[in-house]
Design a protein around this motif. Sequence first.
Motif, PDB file in Angstrom:
ATOM      1  N   ALA A 256       0.848  -1.207   0.000  1.00  0.00           N
ATOM      2  CA  ALA A 256       0.000   0.000   0.000  1.00  0.00           C
ATOM      3  C   ALA A 256       0.877   1.248   0.000  1.00  0.00           C
ATOM      4  N   ARG A 257       0.340   2.315  -0.600  1.00  0.00           N
ATOM      5  CA  ARG A 257       1.114   3.552  -0.698  1.00  0.00           C
ATOM      6  C   ARG A 257       1.366   4.146   0.694  1.00  0.00           C
ATOM      7  N   CYS A 258       2.599   4.613   0.907  1.00  0.00           N
ATOM      8  CA  CYS A 258       2.942   5.267   2.175  1.00  0.00           C
ATOM      9  C   CYS A 258       4.193   6.102   1.934  1.00  0.00           C
ATOM     10  N   SER A 259       4.663   6.798   2.939  1.00  0.00           N
ATOM     11  CA  SER A 259       5.959   7.507   2.821  1.00  0.00           C
ATOM     12  C   SER A 259       6.954   6.856   3.760  1.00  0.00           C
ATOM     13  N   TRP A 260       8.072   6.456   3.217  1.00  0.00           N
ATOM     14  CA  TRP A 260       9.157   5.902   4.047  1.00  0.00           C
ATOM     15  C   TRP A 260      10.249   6.943   4.245  1.00  0.00           C
ATOM     16  N   PHE A 261      10.677   7.107   5.469  1.00  0.00           N
ATOM     17  CA  PHE A 261      11.816   7.979   5.797  1.00  0.00           C
ATOM     18  C   PHE A 261      12.976   7.040   6.110  1.00  0.00           C
ATOM     19  N   LEU A 262      14.022   7.136   5.316  1.00  0.00           N
ATOM     20  CA  LEU A 262      15.112   6.165   5.455  1.00  0.00           C
ATOM     21  C   LEU A 262      16.040   6.524   6.614  1.00  0.00           C
ATOM     22  N   PRO A 263      16.572   5.511   7.290  1.00  0.00           N
ATOM     23  CA  PRO A 263      17.426   5.786   8.451  1.00  0.00           C
ATOM     24  C   PRO A 263      18.785   6.358   8.046  1.00  0.00           C
TER      25      PRO A 263
END
Length: 376
Positions: A256-263
Amino acid sequence: MKQIPKINKARRIVIKIGSALLVDGQNACIRQSWLQTVVKDIVNLRMQNCDVLVVSSGAIALARYAFNLNRHKLRLAEKQAAAAIGQIKLAQAWSENFLAHDITTAQILLTLEDTETRLHYLNARSALETLLKLGCIPIINENDTVATSEIRFGDNDRLAARVAEMVGADQLILLSDIDGLYTADPKSDTNAQHLPIIEEITPEIMAMGGKAPSGYSSGGMATKLAAGNIATTAGCAMAIAFGKLQHPLKALQDGARCSWFLPNNSTYSARKRWIAGGITTKGIVYVDHGAEKALHSGKSLLPVGIIKVEGYFQRGDLIKISNKEGLIIGSGVTAYDSSEINQIIGLQTGDINASLGWEGPDEVIHHDDMVLPLSN
Ligand code: GLU
């Protein structure tokens, strides 16, 4: 291009659930059928050997609707009372739903002080670790009944990020009523574009959060981005995902569409991660250009490089470090209280003891107790 995190690959996950998902405002109760699906998703994650911690909002919202307190902005005492009424129902709902799968839940209520004071933080961390070892699912919320308006998170986004950092989680999922971060508010701007992946939380990204809305529960996008800063600096990936549908975590797993903030590829020690995630500021020390350069090259902060102190703080408090121009360049744990620093400001190391009348450390902030995000 960095890899997009997958939730079925996580080793330890913190899931934050907002009030709007959990509480049915019209009927003043928990959205039970939805909760069952989230619990099922969490049970599945655990079967894939993932530790799960839940940060659940909803205490105040539950009592607000039940006691018809939703017509006005609550006063602090009303908010505290509402939290006391709602929290017991909230904990009961989680407990009953997990017990249906033979899983024990444990309630942890934290205040801002519990995450900002090192000793409280370490205590909370060992309680959480022990619960996980015992196979329980910690259900965490802010202790809104004892929190005062000045000393509280006020939003569970940053609390969840602090918890994720505390337990060394590799993923933090903020289940929300929006499917991620947009370049502008999609409700008012039809050109707003969804951002599926954010590699770095730049000032431009922070600006997309706008101001936190006033109100009693949700912190809006601004606090989610602040949470992103805390989590990613601690090496934890964060997702903002739409949670209103049934089985929201399974949906996320299925793409599902979402926003990932990478570490960040941070190599901070646990102590430095705690320093970097600090939310409150008890004071600021301003340093000259020479000290600024020295700090960036890995040196400790000495009295000779300090030009000004702001605020009242004690030894052991978390304080910020600013350059001469007023830009915050880092933070750290101070070895002196503010009045002592005022006594030794600008002094060479050899003159410190005479000025204090006792033998103090050479460093005001030791390098091991300091985080300079731009240089580490
Ligand atoms: N701790 C609050 C509650 O349980 C919610 C804060 C938030 O929604 O972020 O009602």
